[in-house]
Structures are given as C-alpha cells and as structure tokens.
Design a protein around this motif. Sequence first.
Motif, PDB file in Angstrom:
ATOM      1  N   ARG A 116      27.651   1.459  71.737  1.00 61.44           N
ATOM      2  CA  ARG A 116      27.504   2.924  71.838  1.00 61.44           C
ATOM      3  C   ARG A 116      28.635   3.639  71.118  1.00 61.44           C
ATOM      4  O   ARG A 116      28.501   4.740  70.657  1.00 61.44           O
ATOM      5  CB  ARG A 116      27.512   3.373  73.297  1.00 61.44           C
ATOM      6  N   LEU A 131      29.704  -1.633  81.456  1.00 62.96           N
ATOM      7  CA  LEU A 131      28.569  -1.942  80.582  1.00 62.96           C
ATOM      8  C   LEU A 131      28.274  -0.847  79.554  1.00 62.96           C
ATOM      9  O   LEU A 131      27.806  -1.131  78.461  1.00 62.96           O
ATOM     10  CB  LEU A 131      27.326  -2.175  81.433  1.00 62.96           C
ATOM     11  N   PHE A 132      28.548   0.405  79.899  1.00 63.40           N
ATOM     12  CA  PHE A 132      28.298   1.484  78.939  1.00 63.40           C
ATOM     13  C   PHE A 132      29.196   1.354  77.717  1.00 63.40           C
ATOM     14  O   PHE A 132      28.778   1.538  76.594  1.00 63.40           O
ATOM     15  CB  PHE A 132      28.566   2.860  79.576  1.00 63.40           C
ATOM     16  N   TRP A 139      30.149  -7.276  75.885  1.00 67.27           N
ATOM     17  CA  TRP A 139      29.013  -6.579  76.503  1.00 67.27           C
ATOM     18  C   TRP A 139      27.877  -7.572  76.755  1.00 67.27           C
ATOM     19  O   TRP A 139      27.305  -7.622  77.843  1.00 67.27           O
ATOM     20  CB  TRP A 139      28.500  -5.440  75.592  1.00 67.27           C
ATOM     21  N   PHE A 150      19.396  -7.456  89.202  1.00 68.57           N
ATOM     22  CA  PHE A 150      18.298  -6.485  89.302  1.00 68.57           C
ATOM     23  C   PHE A 150      16.938  -7.189  89.277  1.00 68.57           C
ATOM     24  O   PHE A 150      15.926  -6.595  88.927  1.00 68.57           O
ATOM     25  CB  PHE A 150      18.404  -5.468  88.155  1.00 68.57           C
ATOM     26  N   PHE A 285      26.482  -5.509  94.177  1.00 71.23           N
ATOM     27  CA  PHE A 285      26.926  -5.812  92.820  1.00 71.23           C
ATOM     28  C   PHE A 285      28.347  -6.383  92.788  1.00 71.23           C
ATOM     29  O   PHE A 285      28.655  -7.265  91.997  1.00 71.23           O
ATOM     30  CB  PHE A 285      26.852  -4.560  91.935  1.00 71.23           C
ATOM     31  N   ALA A 336      26.539   5.899  87.311  1.00 72.28           N
ATOM     32  CA  ALA A 336      25.199   5.893  86.707  1.00 72.28           C
ATOM     33  C   ALA A 336      24.165   6.052  87.797  1.00 72.28           C
ATOM     34  O   ALA A 336      23.107   6.631  87.589  1.00 72.28           O
ATOM     35  CB  ALA A 336      24.981   4.596  85.957  1.00 72.28           C
ATOM     36  N   PRO A 340      22.137  10.862  87.985  1.00 74.76           N
ATOM     37  CA  PRO A 340      20.765  10.867  87.447  1.00 74.76           C
ATOM     38  C   PRO A 340      19.705  10.717  88.526  1.00 74.76           C
ATOM     39  O   PRO A 340      18.687  11.389  88.501  1.00 74.76           O
ATOM     40  CB  PRO A 340      20.720   9.685  86.476  1.00 74.76           C
ATOM     41  N   VAL A 341      19.988   9.834  89.510  1.00 76.56           N
ATOM     42  CA  VAL A 341      18.968   9.606  90.545  1.00 76.56           C
ATOM     43  C   VAL A 341      18.800  10.858  91.404  1.00 76.56           C
ATOM     44  O   VAL A 341      17.677  11.289  91.697  1.00 76.56           O
ATOM     45  CB  VAL A 341      19.306   8.375  91.432  1.00 76.56           C
ATOM     46  N   PHE A 396      10.266  12.451  84.800  1.00 76.50           N
ATOM     47  CA  PHE A 396      11.179  11.915  83.780  1.00 76.50           C
ATOM     48  C   PHE A 396      10.848  12.464  82.389  1.00 76.50           C
ATOM     49  O   PHE A 396      11.710  12.565  81.539  1.00 76.50           O
ATOM     50  CB  PHE A 396      11.110  10.384  83.735  1.00 76.50           C
ATOM     51  N   ALA A 402      19.053  11.472  81.751  1.00 75.21           N
ATOM     52  CA  ALA A 402      20.044  10.899  80.817  1.00 75.21           C
ATOM     53  C   ALA A 402      19.471  11.142  79.427  1.00 75.21           C
ATOM     54  O   ALA A 402      18.798  10.285  78.859  1.00 75.21           O
ATOM     55  CB  ALA A 402      20.218   9.415  81.101  1.00 75.21           C
ATOM     56  N   PHE A 469      14.653   5.825  80.027  1.00 79.66           N
ATOM     57  CA  PHE A 469      15.655   4.804  80.328  1.00 79.66           C
ATOM     58  C   PHE A 469      16.168   4.115  79.062  1.00 79.66           C
ATOM     59  O   PHE A 469      16.740   3.033  79.128  1.00 79.66           O
ATOM     60  CB  PHE A 469      15.077   3.757  81.284  1.00 79.66           C
ATOM     61  N   GLY A 470      15.954   4.754  77.916  1.00 80.54           N
ATOM     62  CA  GLY A 470      16.390   4.153  76.662  1.00 80.54           C
ATOM     63  C   GLY A 470      15.438   3.054  76.236  1.00 80.54           C
ATOM     64  O   GLY A 470      14.316   2.937  76.752  1.00 80.54           O
ATOM     65  N   ARG A 474      19.743  -2.645  75.161  1.00 79.38           N
ATOM     66  CA  ARG A 474      20.731  -1.841  75.910  1.00 79.38           C
ATOM     67  C   ARG A 474      20.066  -0.803  76.785  1.00 79.38           C
ATOM     68  O   ARG A 474      20.719   0.144  77.245  1.00 79.38           O
ATOM     69  CB  ARG A 474      21.719  -1.190  74.936  1.00 79.38           C
ATOM     70  N   CYS A 476      18.431   0.904  80.187  1.00 75.96           N
ATOM     71  CA  CYS A 476      19.075   0.980  81.493  1.00 75.96           C
ATOM     72  C   CYS A 476      18.835  -0.303  82.291  1.00 75.96           C
ATOM     73  O   CYS A 476      17.695  -0.642  82.615  1.00 75.96           O
ATOM     74  CB  CYS A 476      18.537   2.179  82.271  1.00 75.96           C
TER      75      CYS A 476
HETATM   76  C1  HEM Z   1      17.250   8.211  87.306  1.00 73.73           C
HETATM   77  C2  HEM Z   1      18.074   7.247  87.132  1.00 73.73           C
HETATM   78  C3  HEM Z   1      18.579   6.695  85.832  1.00 73.73           C
HETATM   79  C4  HEM Z   1      18.284   7.042  84.562  1.00 73.73           C
HETATM   80  C5  HEM Z   1      17.342   8.130  84.067  1.00 73.73           C
HETATM   81  C6  HEM Z   1      19.039   6.167  83.703  1.00 73.73           C
HETATM   82  C7  HEM Z   1      18.993   6.205  82.325  1.00 73.73           C
HETATM   83  C8  HEM Z   1      19.756   5.413  81.508  1.00 73.73           C
HETATM   84  C9  HEM Z   1      19.767   5.501  80.083  1.00 73.73           C
HETATM   85  C10 HEM Z   1      18.934   6.467  79.254  1.00 73.73           C
HETATM   86  C11 HEM Z   1      20.633   4.571  79.635  1.00 73.73           C
HETATM   87  C12 HEM Z   1      20.974   4.311  78.186  1.00 73.73           C
HETATM   88  C13 HEM Z   1      19.952   3.367  77.596  1.00 73.73           C
HETATM   89  C14 HEM Z   1      20.083   3.182  76.121  1.00 73.73           C
HETATM   90  O1  HEM Z   1      21.125   3.502  75.569  1.00 73.73           O
HETATM   91  O2  HEM Z   1      19.104   2.691  75.521  1.00 73.73           O
HETATM   92  C15 HEM Z   1      21.185   3.885  80.768  1.00 73.73           C
HETATM   93  C16 HEM Z   1      22.089   2.860  80.702  1.00 73.73           C
HETATM   94  C17 HEM Z   1      22.648   2.274  81.798  1.00 73.73           C
HETATM   95  N1  HEM Z   1      22.340   2.530  83.116  1.00 73.73           N
HETATM   96 FE1  HEM Z   1      20.972   3.822  83.798  1.00 73.73          FE
HETATM   97  N2  HEM Z   1      19.767   5.317  84.475  1.00 73.73           N
HETATM   98  C18 HEM Z   1      19.516   5.597  85.789  1.00 73.73           C
HETATM   99  C19 HEM Z   1      20.022   4.955  86.892  1.00 73.73           C
HETATM  100  C20 HEM Z   1      20.934   3.931  86.844  1.00 73.73           C
HETATM  101  C21 HEM Z   1      21.472   3.240  88.007  1.00 73.73           C
HETATM  102  C22 HEM Z   1      21.018   3.487  89.438  1.00 73.73           C
HETATM  103  C23 HEM Z   1      22.367   2.348  87.537  1.00 73.73           C
HETATM  104  C24 HEM Z   1      23.207   1.343  88.293  1.00 73.73           C
HETATM  105  C25 HEM Z   1      23.054   0.990  89.493  1.00 73.73           C
HETATM  106  C26 HEM Z   1      22.388   2.446  86.097  1.00 73.73           C
HETATM  107  C27 HEM Z   1      23.164   1.678  85.269  1.00 73.73           C
HETATM  108  C28 HEM Z   1      23.154   1.750  83.900  1.00 73.73           C
HETATM  109  C29 HEM Z   1      24.018   0.948  83.052  1.00 73.73           C
HETATM  110  C30 HEM Z   1      25.074  -0.040  83.519  1.00 73.73           C
HETATM  111  C31 HEM Z   1      23.691   1.271  81.725  1.00 73.73           C
HETATM  112  C32 HEM Z   1      24.317   0.670  80.484  1.00 73.73           C
HETATM  113  C33 HEM Z   1      23.499  -0.534  80.068  1.00 73.73           C
HETATM  114  C34 HEM Z   1      24.057  -1.271  78.853  1.00 73.73           C
HETATM  115  O3  HEM Z   1      24.634  -0.668  77.972  1.00 73.73           O
HETATM  116  O4  HEM Z   1      23.862  -2.488  78.813  1.00 73.73           O
HETATM  117  N3  HEM Z   1      21.496   3.409  85.715  1.00 73.73           N
HETATM  118  N4  HEM Z   1      20.634   4.412  81.916  1.00 73.73           N
END
Ligand code: HEM
Length: 532
Positions: A116, A131-132, A139, A150, A285, A336, A340-341, A396, A402, A469-470, A474, A476
């Motif tokens: 990123r 992880l972000f 990563w 998960f 976790f 995260a 968003p949630v 969504f 996000a 969720f992307g 990578r 979510c």
């Molecule tokens: C409504 C809830 C959520 C939405 C809309 C959302 C959306 C996203 C989006 C758009 C990304 C980036 C994906 C990309 O770049 O392609 C992301 C990444 C991520 N999300 Fe979520 N997320 C949500 C909830 C959560 C929750 C509950 C967690 C953890 C418990 C979480 C953990 C992560 C992590 C760790 C990443 C980075 C993944 C990586 O780079 O490998 N997210 N999320």
Amino acid sequence: MGNLVELLSSFVSPSLNSVLIVASVGLLAWYYLEDKVAYWSKRGVPNVPASKCIAQTLTFLAGRKTMNEIFKEQYQLLEGQKYGGTFQGLYPSILVRDPAMIKEWLVKSFSSFHDRAPEPDENVDKLAGNLFQLTGDRWRTVRHKMSPAFSSAKLKIMYETLKDCAEECNAHLEARCASKGETEIDIKDFVSNYTMDVIGACAMGIKCNAVRDPENCEMKKVVKEMFAVGWRSILFQLLEMIHPKLPELLRIVPRQPAVEQFLMTITKNAMEMKTKAGQSTRKDFLQILMNISSSESDVTRDSNEDLSVLEGGVVHEGPIFTENIIAGVVTSFLFAGLEPVSAITTFCLYELVRHPEMQERLFQEIQSARKESCGEIKYEDLKKLRYLDQVVNETFRKYPVASILARNCTENVQISGESVVVEKGVKVFISTYALHRDPTFFPDPDKFDPERFSEENVDKIIPGSYLPFGDGPRFCIAQRLALMDVKTMVITLVSGYTLHTCSKTVDHIEMDPKAFTLNPKGSVWLRLKKRI
Ligand code: HEM
C-alpha cells in the motif's frame, strides 16, 4: 568552487550578491517544481493538475471536505478516461477508473502492486508492523499465518461471542423500553459500543463493557483518539506532501504517543496474562499470534481463501512475530474492526427506518428462518437470509465505508496496450465511493435499492465496479467476520423492535469530513419500539 564565488563576489556589491543567491535558489526551485508538476503532462497522461490536488488536500486538512468527496471530484474530472494522473503533494499518483483495469491491477498484476505504501520505519512508528502497512515478504508471511484465524470453524466460534454481545445490547434496550415500550437512541453510538465489545473479545479476548458502561470504556476513548484528525495528523500529511519520507525522517507519527503507549501496554499485559493462564482453548487473534510466535500454532489453512498468489512469493523465514508485530497486527484489527463495522451498521439501520417496507420484509424473513431453526438463528442459518444479504450488500454499495483503496507500484509496469509506464514508487488509488455512485455502473445511485443484489440482477454488476472489501490477495482479511458482525446486530434489532424516525432523525446523513472512513457526522437518532 569557493574561489569562483569569492571572485564573483568581489565584482558585485553585497546587496546584488544576495539578490543573485535568492534568484538562483528561486530558479532551481522553479525548475524542480516545474519538473514535478509537469510529470503527467510530459508523459501525455490526462491528469488533475498538481495545484488542484494540493488545494483539495488543504480543504480536507481544514475539515471542509471529506477525502471521499475529493477522490470523487478527481474521478469526475477524469470522466471518459480509464485512468488519470493525480498528485499527492508534489508526488505523482494514479487514479484508476476503469473496472477491468482495476481488476487487472489488484488481481492479475498483483506482483507489481503488492504494497500500500513504502516500508515504514518501525523504530519511528512502533505499531507500523501491521497487515495494512507491512510490505513484501513480511506482509506475505503474516497474512498467510493469520488467514486461518478467519476460517469457517473460527468464525463459528466467534459467532457465539457476537451473539453474546448482541444479547447484552438487547438487555440494555429492553431496560430502556421498560416503561414506555419504546426509546429514542443515538444508534451510531449504541452500535459503536456493541462493535467495541465484539472486537475487544475477538481481537484480545478482553471484555470492554462498552455497552454496559460506555463512559468508562478506556479502549473506546483510545480508538477515538487514534482516528481523530488533530494537529499531528495534519502536520504528518503536510510533511508527506513535501516528501513521503519526511515525517519519518523527522520522527513524526500521525497520532499521540500516549495512544501508542496505551496499545503497546495493553497488548503486552494481555499477552502476559495469557502466558500465565497457560495454553488457552480460546482462539482470539492475540492468542493465535502468540501461538504462531512460539511455533505452537495449531491453526490450519483456510480452504476458503485462495493463497496461491501468496505462495507464489517467498514466505519470510526467521522470527517475524516480534512483540511489536503482534501489537501492530492486533491493534490494527481493533481499528479496522470498529469504525467501518459500526458505520455500516448505522447506515443500514438508517436506510431501514427510511424504508419500512424493506424492514417488514426482513423481519418476515428472519421470523421464518427462526421457525425453521427452533427459534434460534444459528451460524449456518445466516447464509439462508437472502434478503438480509441484499440489504447489507446495497448498504455497502451506497456507503462503501472503507472507500479508498491504495497500492504502491513496486516495479515499473507498462500499461497494457499503451506506451505509458507506471514507475516504481507511484501510488495507485481506487475510489470505491466514486465507482459505487457512478450511474454508469449503478443507475440512480442515490436510491437505496437492495434489488440490485437480487438473484436475477446480481450478475449484471460489472466486475471491478463493486469493491466494498477491496480485491486481490490484499482484500479485507476479515470480510466474512465483518459481514457476520453487521448481520448479527441487524437481526437483533429488527427481530425485537420496529425502527422509526424521531424528531431528532436527520433527513439526510452528512459525512464527517474529519473521518478517514465514510462515517456519519454527529449523532444518528432513531426511535425503537419494542415488538410485542
Ligand atoms: C464493514 C467492515 C469492513 C470493511 C468495509 C472493510 C474494508 C476493507 C478494505 C476495503 C480493505 C482494503 C482492501 C484492499 O486494499 O484491497 C481492508 C483491509 C483490511 N481489513 Fe477490513 N474491512 C472491514 C472490517 C474489518 C475487520 C472487522 C477487520 C479485523 C478484524 C479488518 C481487517 C483488515 C485488515 C487487517 C486489512 C489489511 C489486509 C492486508 O493488507 O492484507 N477489516 N478492509
């Protein structure tokens, strides 16, 4: 060189000397800036001028516009293009508009866009090992090892935690409804307390008590601080506009040191408590990370996630699950998992209030699922709730919380069928907010219409145009947990109450310009009437 300056100085007066120095510096700066701002024009790429991009960022930092609006404006300025050049300060970036190109870059060409942002310095930002922000092989390894957390089996366990938290919410609401059979409530705040309890339990196995005692929930205060746009985050972004590595060089992080300290300490304490308590059967976790760290992991591969791309690279060897990485990963889950949630659940409930007919249809669907399942909605029943799925998916779509996806180009790539080369280091952005509200992909985009996701219509959605969720390796990691979390809350509220407007309900939800995610500005008031 020194002699030459002295010689020249002897011919000119001191004041002329200063003028010459200032003029030369000015000229050099002009050439430097001119070269930077003409980056895209020189390459023949349609672009949003640097001056416009800088002005837009300043309006965001001044709290006058949301980042989503800014990206949407840029998306609209590039109308008719598959992609276009933009700027982050003086540095070139790309905004991709075309769904097919988005798919290609996020999925097929992932190896050229796997990070990123450039690798952060964890000596400056102790929580950057998450992880972000992690890059490359580190990563890849952390993602690979965390993915099983998960899996369906783990989600099934988490569902019980979610239901417990939802039960607590229900008890709280019942008490509020006890005298009049109804209550007015700031649903945004209420849902955020529920989400805090859920994520505290899932991430660290801690009881936050945010629903029961919101005023004394330290974790909630810290998470709020983390997301607050204050002078530090503004300074951080201003410095980044000058040079992406400048904040790091000046050892500036975008949040208060006390926040970092609190999170490091709470993770460390939780780890110590877990170690003292011995091997636990709980699989929050933190426990999973600790297990991996001590090479005692009993996690198994999640058959639902395609890790082939991850496996294509080198999986990092050697100890990477240090205390900092564990703290970084677990706290990133907290952040995260919270905003968003809670935002998406709030938007969903607000839309249901505005559409009583949808609320009723949802209630009927939940009731018949309950009947089939002896009164209880089990984990397995969630997927049977088709209309709930439609409603949540449409939420969504209209509110992609996000809403900005980012990638860093990690090697020079030539754009398919063109002579343009995206250079290593150029940032790539995708505005899901703009895509989801583009009438080309979603006609009448302001209309809340779950039928877009009905069985007959869902296949009409163009791949790459709907990305809450992307996408790609990578995407979510917690997508299924997030969906389960939102659905559990909606089921709890719609089953037990009818949702209505009250005198404080706004006609239109304004977005908070200070939030990085799409988040309602201020409170969202609703009236809940107990079903008899
Ligand atoms: C409504 C809830 C959520 C939405 C809309 C959302 C959306 C996203 C989006 C758009 C990304 C980036 C994906 C990309 O770049 O392609 C992301 C990444 C991520 N999300 Fe979520 N997320 C949500 C909830 C959560 C929750 C509950 C967690 C953890 C418990 C979480 C953990 C992560 C992590 C760790 C990443 C980075 C993944 C990586 O780079 O490998 N997210 N999320």
